[in-house]
Design an enzyme around this catalytic site. Structure first.
Site, short mmCIF file in Angstrom:
data_model
loop_
_atom_site.label_atom_id
_atom_site.label_comp_id
_atom_site.label_asym_id
_atom_site.label_seq_id
_atom_site.Cartn_x
_atom_site.Cartn_y
_atom_site.Cartn_z
N SER A 81 0.75 -1.29 -0.01
CA SER A 81 -0.01 0.04 -0.06
C SER A 81 0.81 1.13 0.11
CB SER A 81 -0.99 -0.15 1.09
OG SER A 81 -2.06 0.82 1.06
N ASP A 194 -5.99 -3.48 -2.10
CA ASP A 194 -5.23 -2.96 -0.99
C ASP A 194 -4.41 -4.27 -0.41
OD1 ASP A 194 -3.84 -1.40 0.68
OD2 ASP A 194 -5.22 -1.05 2.13
#
Length: 299
Positions: A81, A194
Site C-alpha cells: 500500500s 489493497d
C-alpha cells in the site's frame, strides 16, 4: 518540482469528479502476479519491508533518512500500500529528503479522480497510476535501480500476491486500492485490492526471496493504543489487522515500530508529525540495528 505530490494525493480527500469504468489492464507490460516470491540470485543481503498505513506512511520517510545516514546497505525493498508507493520512489533512486520534498509539494486535486460511477469505491486511481509512470518515465518494476516487490491482495480469495515485473504504476495502484475508497484494479481479468487486506507487512516475501537480514517497518497503531470511546467495530478491525501483522513481523530480523498517534488523518500537521516521529524513533534505535546487523555479518 512542479508536479503535485503523489504521496499527499494518496492521503487527502479529493474534490474532482469523473465518469469512469472499472480498470482491467491487459497490455503487454501488465504486472505479473505471483503467489510466492522465487529466490533471487544473487540473494539479497538486506531487505527492507515497508508496511501499509495510509497517512502513517509518512513515518517511512523519516526512517529512511536515518537508514541512509547510517549507510544501511538495503538491496531489496518490499512495499504494501503506502509502503509500495514510498518504496517505489526509494527503489527508483530518490533519497529520503527528495521523497519528503515531493510529499510536501503541490496538492492532490489534479491527481485524484473521484467518480460517482464506479461499482466499488469512489476514487478510480488512474491518475495515481499515470503519475507514477510519468514520474519514472514508464520504467517497469524489474528495471528499477534497486530490487522492488510490490504486494497486493487478490480480491476473489483475499490471498497476497507479489509483483516483481511489469508496469510500476499499475502495480502501485493495485497495492494502494483501499477497500471502499479506491476502485479495485483488474489485471488480465483478475481483480486486486489493497495489500493491507492480506499482508500489511510482508516479511514472508523477503524470506522467500532469500534475504539474509530483514528489517520490517510497521507503522500501524500499537496494540492497546486506541483511546477510550473507540467503537467496538473499529477495535475488532484493529484486532484483525494486528492478527495479520504479528506473524509477519515475528519473522523479521529487526522490527521498527514507531509509536504514532492512534488517530491518523489527511492533514498536514499529521504528515509532518509522523515523518518526524519516524526519524526520531529510528535515531533512538539505530545503534541496536547496527549491532544486530554486525552480529549477523551483514554490515
Amino acid at each position: 518540482m512542479n508536479n503535485p505530490s503523489v504521496i499527499s494525493l494518496f492521503l487527502t480527500i479529493p474534490l474532482l469528479f469523473s465518469c469512469s469504468k472499472d480498470i482491467n489492464y491487459t497490455a503487454v507490460d501488465s504486472p505479473i502476479a505471483l503467489t510466492e516470491v522465487p529466490a533471487l540470485t544473487p540473494g539479497p543481503k538486506v531487505a527492507l519491508v515497508l508496511g501499509s498505513g495510509g497517512p502513517r506512511g509518512y513515518a517511512h520517510i523519516g526512517i529512511l533518512k536515518v537508514l541512509e545516514k547510517h549507510n544501511i546497505p538495503v538491496d531489496l525493498v518490499i512495499g504494501s500500500s503506502v509502503g509500495a508507493l514510498v518504496g517505489s520512489f526509494w527503489a527508483a533512486g530518490y533519497n529520503a529528503d527528495e521523497i519528503s520534498r515531493i510529499a510536501a509539494e503541490g496538492g492532490p486535486f489534479t491527481l485524484f479522480d473521484f467518480s460517482l460511477f464506479l461499482k466499488k469505491g469512489w476514487i478510480k486511481g488512474q491518475r495515481l497510476q499515470d503519475y507514477v509512470n510519468d514520474q519514472f518515465n514508464d520504467v517497469s518494476i524489474e528495471q528499477l535501480p534497486k530490487s522492488l516487490i510490490i504486494v497486493a491482495t487478490r480480491e476473489s480469495d483475499g490471498k497476497a500476491t507479489f509483483f516483481q515485473k511489469g508496469n510500476l504504476g499499475v502495480a502501485v495502484r493495485a497495492s494502494s486500492a483501499v477497500m471502499n475508497v479506491f476502485a479495485p484494479v483488474g489485471i488480465n481479468n483478475t481483480t486486486y485490492i489493497d495489500a493491507d487486506e492480506s499482508l500489511p507487512v510482508a516479511v514472508e516475501a523477503a524470506r522467500q526471496a532469500g534475504a539474509q537480514f530483514i528489517i520490517a517497518v510497521d507503522v500501524s497503531a500499537k496494540a492497546g493504543a486506541a483511546p477510550s470511546g473507540t467503537s467496538e467495530k473499529q477495535l475488532a478491525k484493529d484486532a484483525r489487522r494486528r492478527d495479520r501483522i504479528n506473524p509477519q513481523v515475528q519473522m523479521a530480523d529487526f522490527l521498527l515500530h514507531p509509536d504514532l498517534e492512534y488517530k491518523a488523518g489527511p492533514w498536514r500537521k499529521y504528515f509532518v508529525a509522523a515523518e518526524k516521529e519516524g526519524e526520531k524513533y529510528a535515531l533512538s534505535i539505530i545503534e541496536e540495528l547496527l549491532e544486530e546487523m554486525k552480529s549477523k555479518s551483514t554490515k
